[in-house]
Design an enzyme around this catalytic site. Structure first.
Site, PDB file in Angstrom:
ATOM      1  N   GLU A 172      46.745  52.934  56.196  1.00 30.74           N
ATOM      2  CA  GLU A 172      46.844  52.674  54.765  1.00 30.74           C
ATOM      3  C   GLU A 172      47.495  53.791  53.952  1.00 30.74           C
ATOM      4  O   GLU A 172      46.829  54.442  53.125  1.00 30.74           O
ATOM      5  CB  GLU A 172      45.448  52.385  54.190  1.00 30.74           C
ATOM      6  CG  GLU A 172      44.718  51.247  54.869  1.00 30.74           C
ATOM      7  CD  GLU A 172      43.416  50.880  54.168  1.00 30.74           C
ATOM      8  OE1 GLU A 172      42.917  51.699  53.384  1.00 30.74           O
ATOM      9  OE2 GLU A 172      42.921  49.761  54.395  1.00 30.74           O
ATOM     10  N   GLU A 351      41.554  45.715  59.978  1.00 32.04           N
ATOM     11  CA  GLU A 351      40.310  45.814  59.213  1.00 32.04           C
ATOM     12  C   GLU A 351      40.135  44.569  58.366  1.00 32.04           C
ATOM     13  O   GLU A 351      41.093  44.062  57.776  1.00 32.04           O
ATOM     14  CB  GLU A 351      40.292  47.022  58.248  1.00 32.04           C
ATOM     15  CG  GLU A 351      40.146  48.357  58.899  1.00 32.04           C
ATOM     16  CD  GLU A 351      40.159  49.506  57.896  1.00 32.04           C
ATOM     17  OE1 GLU A 351      39.729  49.320  56.739  1.00 32.04           O
ATOM     18  OE2 GLU A 351      40.621  50.589  58.291  1.00 32.04           O
TER      19      GLU A 351
HETATM   20  C1  GBH Z   1      39.705  50.592  53.805  1.00 32.98           C
HETATM   21  O1  GBH Z   1      40.405  50.801  52.629  1.00 32.98           O
HETATM   22  C2  GBH Z   1      39.630  51.871  54.580  1.00 32.98           C
HETATM   23  O2  GBH Z   1      40.591  51.899  55.602  1.00 32.98           O
HETATM   24  C3  GBH Z   1      38.264  52.147  55.144  1.00 32.98           C
HETATM   25  O3  GBH Z   1      38.207  53.487  55.556  1.00 32.98           O
HETATM   26  C4  GBH Z   1      37.210  51.817  54.128  1.00 32.98           C
HETATM   27  O4  GBH Z   1      35.919  52.168  54.556  1.00 32.98           O
HETATM   28  C5  GBH Z   1      37.277  50.340  53.860  1.00 32.98           C
HETATM   29  O5  GBH Z   1      38.539  49.958  53.485  1.00 32.98           O
HETATM   30  C6  GBH Z   1      36.309  49.862  52.796  1.00 32.98           C
HETATM   31  O6  GBH Z   1      36.638  50.388  51.543  1.00 32.98           O
HETATM   32  O7  GBH Z   1      40.683  48.647  44.560  1.00 32.98           O
HETATM   33  O8  GBH Z   1      39.721  46.945  43.187  1.00 32.98           O
HETATM   34  O9  GBH Z   1      42.122  47.153  43.288  1.00 32.98           O
HETATM   35  C7  GBH Z   1      40.574  49.653  51.849  1.00 32.98           C
HETATM   36  C8  GBH Z   1      41.182  50.017  50.521  1.00 32.98           C
HETATM   37  C9  GBH Z   1      40.489  48.040  49.361  1.00 32.98           C
HETATM   38  C10 GBH Z   1      42.318  49.381  48.585  1.00 32.98           C
HETATM   39  C11 GBH Z   1      40.875  46.975  48.362  1.00 32.98           C
HETATM   40  C12 GBH Z   1      42.702  48.318  47.636  1.00 32.98           C
HETATM   41  C13 GBH Z   1      41.965  46.518  46.310  1.00 32.98           C
HETATM   42  C14 GBH Z   1      40.890  46.175  45.336  1.00 32.98           C
HETATM   43  N1  GBH Z   1      41.588  48.874  49.730  1.00 32.98           N
HETATM   44  N2  GBH Z   1      41.555  47.541  47.234  1.00 32.98           N
HETATM   45  S1  GBH Z   1      40.863  47.313  44.006  1.00 32.98           S
END
Ligand code: GBH
Length: 439
Positions: A172, A351
């Site tokens: 990511e 994921e």
């Molecule tokens: C992942 O990131 C990571 O790889 C992992 O380490 C982590 O534990 C897991 O997800 C759970 O968070 O932010 O409201 O606009 C995911 C990150 C999640 C970023 C969804 C963008 C969009 C919704 N992403 N997010 S918001």
């Protein structure tokens, strides 16, 4: 929807991989053992106000010491594959230069322990724990960090070699650039758009430089990258909302997909960022767009975007993170990737999962919403697969409850419950469901 109740792994193509995923800083603990140096997350967690419960990953799930028991749990789940990440500060504590053999020993034990249990190891080289010494020199805003990453990647691939089924360079890069350098929510916590775009470019350059190193040392392993992606839909038909959604899509999805899969930055978004454009040198995009054996996709939610920013659609149900639960977005995303990127490599969902506050009673943890989340997303994935998308695997996030970054231990994503006082592990109902699904 009709198959939701009776979904089994036989519904998926032969050879489809099912797994669970974790990352180093979120589970390992043992932050200063066997020569590990501090990462940017150790530094970030020490700053007041950055982590909601004031915690850190110093102990986390103590996986560094409990790895054998954890591998037994992975085997008991019946998964085909386990995705974990390697901590750069364990392997090259000074960021660049001498390799710490003791750090690599741990990941070799994990790799061999998985193979001994009949589980494929899938390695991520960078899941956000940059050696803090490199941040002192600008971190990912410094081009040299990309070269340092390639050297570190070579050291890992040389030691673990072809025993690893797949190497993903980065997890990511949107998070390790935008969340980290622009929004200030993740380490190092700066707020500067130009810095974030520079970081994103150097992250992708690091990917491009690491790929040939992985191939040289592990020619039989698959090599690729993991992106967090999601549809960015317009909140209405109003032109200003449509424009905002297009920009969000450019920043979130295409900023990474286009350089990696097409060798170019998206022209519309490039124009919109004006003077904050990254320092691209001749040849960079060639390196960045070299062939990937797979694309890892992390899917959590979609964005619904208006001119004023993200909105939650009326009646939406959400997880404990406040993220909309929208399985259809996974199907939409995969169909769009297939339509827009002709050279799209095979896809793994690396994921997918949800945070819910689970109800523990005795030695059971009832988490019906997580089971529902997983099964509806597996159905959405099956829809995409049957519509012709070449998707080859699915990793649930996460194996167990762990350190959820800026939210500390307050959000639980695990299929396995962790009691942080005793380090006891307990399969939640969702884990039992996944286990039955895999039988
Ligand atoms: C992942 O990131 C990571 O790889 C992992 O380490 C982590 O534990 C897991 O997800 C759970 O968070 O932010 O409201 O606009 C995911 C990150 C999640 C970023 C969804 C963008 C969009 C919704 N992403 N997010 S918001």
């Amino acid at each position: 929807v009709a198959r939701a109740a009776g979904l089994t792994r036989q519904d998926f193509p032969a050879g489809f991989l099912f797994g669970v995923a974790t990352s180093s800083y979120q589970i390992e603990g043992a932050a200063s053992e066997d020569g590990r140096s501090p990462s940017i997350w150790d530094v970030f967690c020490a700053k007041p106000g950055r982590i909601s419960d004031g915690s850190s990953g110093a102990v986390a799930c103590d996986h560094y010491h409990r790895w054998e028991q954890d591998l037994d749990l992975i085997a008991a789940l019946g998964v085909d594959a386990y995705r974990f990440s390697v901590a750069w500060p364990r392997v090259v504590p000074a960021g660049r230069g001498p390799v710490n053999a003791a750090g690599l020993d741990f990941y070799e034990r994990l790799t061999d322990g998985l193979l001994a249990r009949g589980v494929q190891p899938h390695v991520t080289l960078y899941h956000w724990d940059l050696p803090a010494v490199l941040q002192d020199q600008g971190g990912w805003t410094n081009r040299d960090t990309a070269y340092a990453f390639a050297e570190y990647s070579a050291a890992v691939a040389q030691r673990l070699g072809n025993r690893v089924a797949s190497y993903a360079t980065l997890n990511e890069p949107w998070c390790s650039s935008v969340l980290s350098y622009e929004l200030g929510e993740h380490a190092p916590g700066t707020r500067d758009r130009a810095a974030a775009l520079s970081a994103a470019h150097h992250l992708m350059l690091g990917h491009g430089l690491a790929m040939p190193e992985i191939r040289r040392h592990a020619p039989q392993s698959q090599a690729g990258i993991v992106l967090n992606l999601g549809p960015q839909e317009s909140a209405s038909d109003r032109p200003e909302d449509i424009r905002a959604a297009r920009h969000a899509d450019g920043r979130f999805n295409r900023w990474f997909l286009d350089p990696i899969l097409r060798g170019e930055y998206p022209a519309d978004t490039w124009e919109e960022i004006g003077g904050d454009a990254p320092p691209v040198q001749t040849g960079d995009l060639n390196l960045i767009s070299a062939h990937n054996d797979f694309l890892g996709v992390n899917y959590y939610t979609r964005g619904v975007i208006g001119a004023q920013g993200g909105v939650l659609p009326e009646g939406a149900s959400v997880t404990d993170m406040g993220w909309e639960i929208h399985p259809q977005g996974l199907t939409d995303l995969l169909l769009r990737l297939k339509a827009d990127y002709p050279g799209l490599p095979p896809i793994y969902i690396t994921e997918n999962g949800a945070a819910f506050s689970d109800e523990r009673s005795g030695d059971r943890v009832h988490d019906p919403r997580r089971t529902e989340f997983l099964s509806t997303h597996l159905n959405a994935l099956l829809d995409a697969s049957q519509a012709g998308v070449d998707v080859r695997g699915y990793f649930a996030w996460s194996l167990m409850d762990n350190f959820e970054w800026a939210f500390g231990y307050e959000k639980r994503f695990g299929l396995i419950y962790v009691d942080y006082d005793t380090q006891e592990r307990l399969m939640k109902d969702s884990a039992l469901w996944y286990q039955a699904f895999l039988k």
